[in-house]
Design a protein around this motif. Structure first.
Motif, PDB file in Angstrom:
ATOM      1  N   GLU A 125       0.826  -1.200   0.000  1.00 25.85           N
ATOM      2  CA  GLU A 125       0.000   0.000   0.000  1.00 25.85           C
ATOM      3  C   GLU A 125       0.868   1.261   0.000  1.00 25.85           C
ATOM      4  N   GLU A 126       1.902   1.263   0.800  1.00 23.44           N
ATOM      5  CA  GLU A 126       2.786   2.432   0.872  1.00 23.44           C
ATOM      6  C   GLU A 126       3.545   2.630  -0.429  1.00 23.44           C
ATOM      7  N   LEU A 127       4.038   1.552  -1.026  1.00 20.20           N
ATOM      8  CA  LEU A 127       4.738   1.658  -2.302  1.00 20.20           C
ATOM      9  C   LEU A 127       3.804   2.156  -3.397  1.00 20.20           C
ATOM     10  N   ALA A 128       2.583   1.663  -3.401  1.00 20.18           N
ATOM     11  CA  ALA A 128       1.611   2.044  -4.429  1.00 20.18           C
ATOM     12  C   ALA A 128       1.205   3.504  -4.330  1.00 20.18           C
ATOM     13  N   THR A 129       1.341   4.088  -3.165  1.00 25.50           N
ATOM     14  CA  THR A 129       1.022   5.506  -3.002  1.00 25.50           C
ATOM     15  C   THR A 129       1.912   6.367  -3.891  1.00 25.50           C
ATOM     16  N   MET A 130       3.142   5.942  -4.096  1.00 30.16           N
ATOM     17  CA  MET A 130       4.101   6.714  -4.894  1.00 30.16           C
ATOM     18  C   MET A 130       4.275   6.179  -6.311  1.00 30.16           C
ATOM     19  N   CYS A 131       4.056   4.873  -6.500  1.00 32.42           N
ATOM     20  CA  CYS A 131       4.291   4.273  -7.822  1.00 32.42           C
ATOM     21  C   CYS A 131       3.523   2.955  -7.916  1.00 32.42           C
ATOM     22  N   ARG A 132       2.435   2.967  -8.636  1.00 30.54           N
ATOM     23  CA  ARG A 132       1.623   1.751  -8.744  1.00 30.54           C
ATOM     24  C   ARG A 132       2.380   0.615  -9.419  1.00 30.54           C
ATOM     25  N   SER A 133       3.188   0.935 -10.445  1.00 37.38           N
ATOM     26  CA  SER A 133       3.923  -0.143 -11.104  1.00 37.38           C
ATOM     27  C   SER A 133       4.949  -0.768 -10.182  1.00 37.38           C
ATOM     28  N   GLY A 134       5.609   0.042  -9.380  1.00 38.08           N
ATOM     29  CA  GLY A 134       6.596  -0.494  -8.450  1.00 38.08           C
ATOM     30  C   GLY A 134       5.983  -1.416  -7.430  1.00 38.08           C
ATOM     31  N   ALA A 135       4.813  -1.055  -6.949  1.00 43.21           N
ATOM     32  CA  ALA A 135       4.126  -1.902  -5.972  1.00 43.21           C
ATOM     33  C   ALA A 135       3.675  -3.213  -6.597  1.00 43.21           C
ATOM     34  N   SER A 136       3.348  -3.180  -7.877  1.00 43.87           N
ATOM     35  CA  SER A 136       2.855  -4.397  -8.530  1.00 43.87           C
ATOM     36  C   SER A 136       3.963  -5.408  -8.764  1.00 43.87           C
ATOM     37  N   LEU A 137       5.210  -5.011  -8.622  1.00 46.68           N
ATOM     38  CA  LEU A 137       6.319  -5.927  -8.847  1.00 46.68           C
ATOM     39  C   LEU A 137       6.726  -6.707  -7.608  1.00 46.68           C
ATOM     40  N   THR A 138       6.149  -6.376  -6.470  1.00 50.72           N
ATOM     41  CA  THR A 138       6.430  -7.146  -5.264  1.00 50.72           C
ATOM     42  C   THR A 138       5.651  -8.464  -5.348  1.00 50.72           C
ATOM     43  N   PRO A 139       6.108  -9.504  -4.656  1.00 57.88           N
ATOM     44  CA  PRO A 139       5.405 -10.786  -4.729  1.00 57.88           C
ATOM     45  C   PRO A 139       3.932 -10.648  -4.352  1.00 57.88           C
ATOM     46  N   PRO A 140       3.041 -11.146  -5.202  1.00 56.27           N
ATOM     47  CA  PRO A 140       1.613 -10.937  -4.999  1.00 56.27           C
ATOM     48  C   PRO A 140       0.947 -11.783  -3.930  1.00 56.27           C
ATOM     49  N   SER A 141       1.530 -12.900  -3.576  1.00 55.81           N
ATOM     50  CA  SER A 141       0.854 -13.752  -2.608  1.00 55.81           C
ATOM     51  C   SER A 141       1.837 -14.677  -1.917  1.00 55.81           C
ATOM     52  N   PRO A 142       1.401 -15.268  -0.822  1.00 56.69           N
ATOM     53  CA  PRO A 142       2.281 -16.204  -0.120  1.00 56.69           C
ATOM     54  C   PRO A 142       2.657 -17.426  -0.945  1.00 56.69           C
ATOM     55  N   THR A 143       1.971 -17.672  -2.064  1.00 53.31           N
ATOM     56  CA  THR A 143       2.347 -18.824  -2.893  1.00 53.31           C
ATOM     57  C   THR A 143       3.737 -18.636  -3.472  1.00 53.31           C
ATOM     58  N   SER A 144       4.213 -17.394  -3.522  1.00 46.37           N
ATOM     59  CA  SER A 144       5.555 -17.145  -4.039  1.00 46.37           C
ATOM     60  C   SER A 144       6.624 -17.737  -3.133  1.00 46.37           C
ATOM     61  N   ARG A 145       6.268 -18.075  -1.914  1.00 49.96           N
ATOM     62  CA  ARG A 145       7.255 -18.632  -0.988  1.00 49.96           C
ATOM     63  C   ARG A 145       7.317 -20.154  -1.055  1.00 49.96           C
ATOM     64  N   LEU A 146       6.396 -20.786  -1.734  1.00 57.91           N
ATOM     65  CA  LEU A 146       6.327 -22.246  -1.698  1.00 57.91           C
ATOM     66  C   LEU A 146       7.600 -22.946  -2.169  1.00 57.91           C
ATOM     67  N   PRO A 147       8.185 -22.572  -3.314  1.00 58.06           N
ATOM     68  CA  PRO A 147       9.411 -23.280  -3.712  1.00 58.06           C
ATOM     69  C   PRO A 147      10.521 -23.153  -2.680  1.00 58.06           C
ATOM     70  N   ALA A 148      10.752 -21.948  -2.173  1.00 59.08           N
ATOM     71  CA  ALA A 148      11.818 -21.768  -1.187  1.00 59.08           C
ATOM     72  C   ALA A 148      11.509 -22.506   0.107  1.00 59.08           C
ATOM     73  N   SER A 149      10.243 -22.590   0.454  1.00 55.08           N
ATOM     74  CA  SER A 149       9.863 -23.273   1.689  1.00 55.08           C
ATOM     75  C   SER A 149      10.120 -24.767   1.605  1.00 55.08           C
ATOM     76  N   SER A 150      10.082 -25.309   0.397  1.00 54.77           N
ATOM     77  CA  SER A 150      10.221 -26.748   0.268  1.00 54.77           C
ATOM     78  C   SER A 150      11.675 -27.184   0.112  1.00 54.77           C
ATOM     79  N   TRP A 151      12.579 -26.247  -0.136  1.00 58.46           N
ATOM     80  CA  TRP A 151      13.991 -26.603  -0.251  1.00 58.46           C
ATOM     81  C   TRP A 151      14.562 -26.867   1.120  1.00 58.46           C
ATOM     82  N   ARG A 152      15.133 -28.006   1.300  1.00 55.67           N
ATOM     83  CA  ARG A 152      15.683 -28.377   2.600  1.00 55.67           C
ATOM     84  C   ARG A 152      17.073 -27.801   2.818  1.00 55.67           C
ATOM     85  N   THR A 153      17.661 -27.190   1.802  1.00 54.71           N
ATOM     86  CA  THR A 153      19.000 -26.646   1.944  1.00 54.71           C
ATOM     87  C   THR A 153      18.998 -25.229   2.460  1.00 54.71           C
ATOM     88  N   CYS A 154      17.834 -24.608   2.559  1.00 52.44           N
ATOM     89  CA  CYS A 154      17.748 -23.208   3.022  1.00 52.44           C
ATOM     90  C   CYS A 154      17.865 -23.122   4.519  1.00 52.44           C
TER      91      CYS A 154
END
Length: 110
Positions: free
Chosen positions: A81-110
């Motif tokens: 919300e704060e990023l979008a106040t200044m730049c809507r395109s910039g805010a849209s480039l952040t990960p949209p949902s927690p599903t973006s964490r699934l691959p990293a969460s499943s790697w046992r080497t992290c």
């Protein structure tokens, strides 16, 4: 008032205030001065994405053990919300949902 007679508290905790302050400073310094030109030219510099990543904004949902912030949806939405106040395109480039964490969460080497 919610059931049971207790009011809901919508005030931000100290971490949330810090997230918002950090996002606001980044948006004002890195996004706002360039947003109109970037939109007109249909560009978004990858250097700005790297800078957002250094602040953790590209790993908001990624677990801390994998190098992310491990944020809740509410905390992440405060940043977006704060990023979008200044730049809507910039805010849209952040990960949209927690599903973006699934691959990293499943790697046992992290």
């Amino acid at each position: 008032m919610r059931p049971g007679g207790k009011d809901l508290d919508f005030s931000r905790n100290e971490d949330q205030k810090a997230f918002v302050d950090s996002a606001r400073a980044f948006a004002q310094g890195q996004l706002a001065p360039h947003a109109a030109r970037w939109d007109a030219e249909s560009i978004f510099p990858k250097e700005v994405l790297a800078a957002a990543g250094e602040l953790g904004f590209m790993g908001m949902y990624t677990p801390e053990r994998a190098g992310g912030l491990g944020m809740s949806r509410l905390d992440a939405s405060l940043i977006v919300e704060e990023l979008a106040t200044m730049c809507r395109s910039g805010a849209s480039l952040t990960p949209p949902s927690p599903t973006s964490r699934l691959p990293a969460s499943s790697w046992r080497t992290c």
